[in-house]
Design an enzyme around this catalytic site. Structure first.
Site, PDB file in Angstrom:
ATOM      1  N   LYS A  53       0.844  -1.200   0.000  1.00 58.54           N
ATOM      2  CA  LYS A  53       0.000   0.000   0.000  1.00 58.54           C
ATOM      3  C   LYS A  53       0.879   1.250   0.000  1.00 58.54           C
ATOM      4  O   LYS A  53       0.611   2.210  -0.721  1.00 58.54           O
ATOM      5  CB  LYS A  53      -0.945  -0.011   1.219  1.00 58.54           C
ATOM      6  CG  LYS A  53      -2.091  -1.002   1.041  1.00 58.54           C
ATOM      7  CD  LYS A  53      -2.851  -1.308   2.315  1.00 58.54           C
ATOM      8  CE  LYS A  53      -3.864  -2.429   2.035  1.00 58.54           C
ATOM      9  NZ  LYS A  53      -4.489  -2.980   3.234  1.00 58.54           N
ATOM     10  N   GLN A  97      -5.452  -1.944   9.315  1.00 46.76           N
ATOM     11  CA  GLN A  97      -5.204  -3.224   8.656  1.00 46.76           C
ATOM     12  C   GLN A  97      -5.815  -4.366   9.479  1.00 46.76           C
ATOM     13  O   GLN A  97      -5.600  -4.466  10.678  1.00 46.76           O
ATOM     14  CB  GLN A  97      -3.684  -3.433   8.474  1.00 46.76           C
ATOM     15  CG  GLN A  97      -3.295  -4.694   7.704  1.00 46.76           C
ATOM     16  CD  GLN A  97      -3.742  -4.660   6.249  1.00 46.76           C
ATOM     17  OE1 GLN A  97      -3.834  -3.612   5.629  1.00 46.76           O
ATOM     18  NE2 GLN A  97      -4.039  -5.825   5.696  1.00 46.76           N
ATOM     19  N   ASP A 120     -11.602   2.197   3.359  1.00 45.42           N
ATOM     20  CA  ASP A 120     -11.878   0.758   3.228  1.00 45.42           C
ATOM     21  C   ASP A 120     -13.357   0.499   2.928  1.00 45.42           C
ATOM     22  O   ASP A 120     -13.720  -0.585   2.484  1.00 45.42           O
ATOM     23  CB  ASP A 120     -11.551   0.051   4.555  1.00 45.42           C
ATOM     24  CG  ASP A 120     -10.245  -0.712   4.519  1.00 45.42           C
ATOM     25  OD1 ASP A 120      -9.871  -1.189   3.434  1.00 45.42           O
ATOM     26  OD2 ASP A 120      -9.613  -0.840   5.582  1.00 45.42           O
TER      27      ASP A 120
HETATM   28  N1  GUN Z   1      -6.982  -7.282   5.335  1.00 48.23           N
HETATM   29  C1  GUN Z   1      -7.182  -7.981   4.199  1.00 48.23           C
HETATM   30  N2  GUN Z   1      -7.794  -7.203   3.275  1.00 48.23           N
HETATM   31  C2  GUN Z   1      -7.988  -6.003   3.841  1.00 48.23           C
HETATM   32  C3  GUN Z   1      -8.561  -4.780   3.392  1.00 48.23           C
HETATM   33  O1  GUN Z   1      -9.054  -4.648   2.265  1.00 48.23           O
HETATM   34  N3  GUN Z   1      -8.562  -3.753   4.284  1.00 48.23           N
HETATM   35  C4  GUN Z   1      -8.064  -3.882   5.541  1.00 48.23           C
HETATM   36  N4  GUN Z   1      -8.121  -2.822   6.345  1.00 48.23           N
HETATM   37  N5  GUN Z   1      -7.521  -4.990   5.997  1.00 48.23           N
HETATM   38  C5  GUN Z   1      -7.476  -6.048   5.151  1.00 48.23           C
END
Ligand code: GUN
Length: 282
Positions: A53, A97, A120
């Protein structure tokens, strides 16, 4: 006949080209798009996702800040961190996350994120907007899947779409997005009896169950579009939820793993971050 592979990298590049222009326009207007990521603990997969990211942001000229908290951090510490980011005028997007260590309450933390910064799309305001067909932040993986379907001109309206998996992150929002484009949608899950009888009727099959090789060629309608959201590690190799060899013989279109949907998740996160910066306008 082997399926046409849907190239996540190509779709991602096409979308990111446009996003780079938007990021530049925002910077020219004195707005520096800024994503804050909260990473709790040291789960190796999460570390990799967060690093990707950061890289995605850097390439597009989006500022990113990662706040790392120890695996033993308290609910209070985590909530205080989110509150501070809500108040920080320089921050446009907040992402916590997942998964969090077991002692922390995910729902409480997500509910605390300012919905205008919820890139998200997990906050109840945003999931509610998706449910009601109102504009808002849409979870990144399912919106990335929709972008891929659009890029490859896959017809959706009036088609049978089957989503295997009912998670809040992928399965449920995926079903709502397909429904919003007028597909007839079925959600299958761990308690579904005779899953193959559903998957064989699917013109569009989206699989997000986290089980390597779960969907085999005999479960797929000839010519169907199969989207594999799975990321599983088997003998050091990354594989999806779809048995690539047999399904590529049956499907018309297929997303490979790696190189399929995974690429799109970060791209849509970047898009949501730019949307947040634009909407907040500072
Ligand atoms: N863990 C796995 N996929 C995601 C996601 O799309 N967003 C977040 N915050 N955590 C994740």
């Amino acid at each position: 006949m082997a399926a046409t592979l849907m190239d996540g990298k190509a779709v991602s590049s096409a979308v990111r080209e446009k996003l780079a222009l938007r990021a530049q326009t925002l910077r020219d207007a004195g707005i520096e798009p800024h994503l804050a990521v909260v990473l709790v603990g040291d789960d190796p997969a999460s570390q990799i996702y967060v690093r990707n990211k950061e890289r995605g942001c850097a390439k597009l000229g989006i500022r990113s800040t990662v706040i790392r908290l120890g695996a033993d951090c308290t609910q209070q510490e985590l909530e205080d961190t989110v509150r501070k980011l809500n108040e920080d005028l320089s921050v446009h997007g907040i992402l916590v996350q997942l998964p969090l260590p077991r002692h922390l309450k995910e729902e409480t933390v997500i509910a605390l994120i300012d919905p205008r910064k919820d890139v998200d799309g997990f906050h109840a305001i945003n999931t509610g907007n998706l449910m009601n067909g109102v504009k808002g932040f849409v979870p990144c993986t399912p919106s990335g899947v929709m972008e891929m379907l659009r890029y490859y001109d896959i017809p959706i309206s009036g088609r049978n779409a089957v989503v295997v998996g009912r998670s809040n992150i992928v399965g449920k929002p995926m079903a709502l997005l397909l429904l919003s484009e007028n597909a007839t949608v079925t959600i299958c899950h761990s308690r579904t009896k005779d899953i193959a009888s559903f998957t064989r009727a699917a013109d569009i099959l989206v699989v997000a169950v986290g089980k390597a090789g779960f969907i085999t060629g005999d479960m797929v309608k000839p010519g169907a579009t199969v989207v594999d959201v799975g990321i599983n590690r088997v003998d050091g190799k990354v594989v999806g939820d779809v048995d690539f060899e047999s399904v590529s013989e049956a499907a018309g279109y297929l997303t490979p793993v790696p190189g399929g949907v995974g690429q799109m998740t970060i791209t849509m996160l970047l898009k949501n971050t730019l949307d947040a910066a634009q909407a907040l306008g500072r």
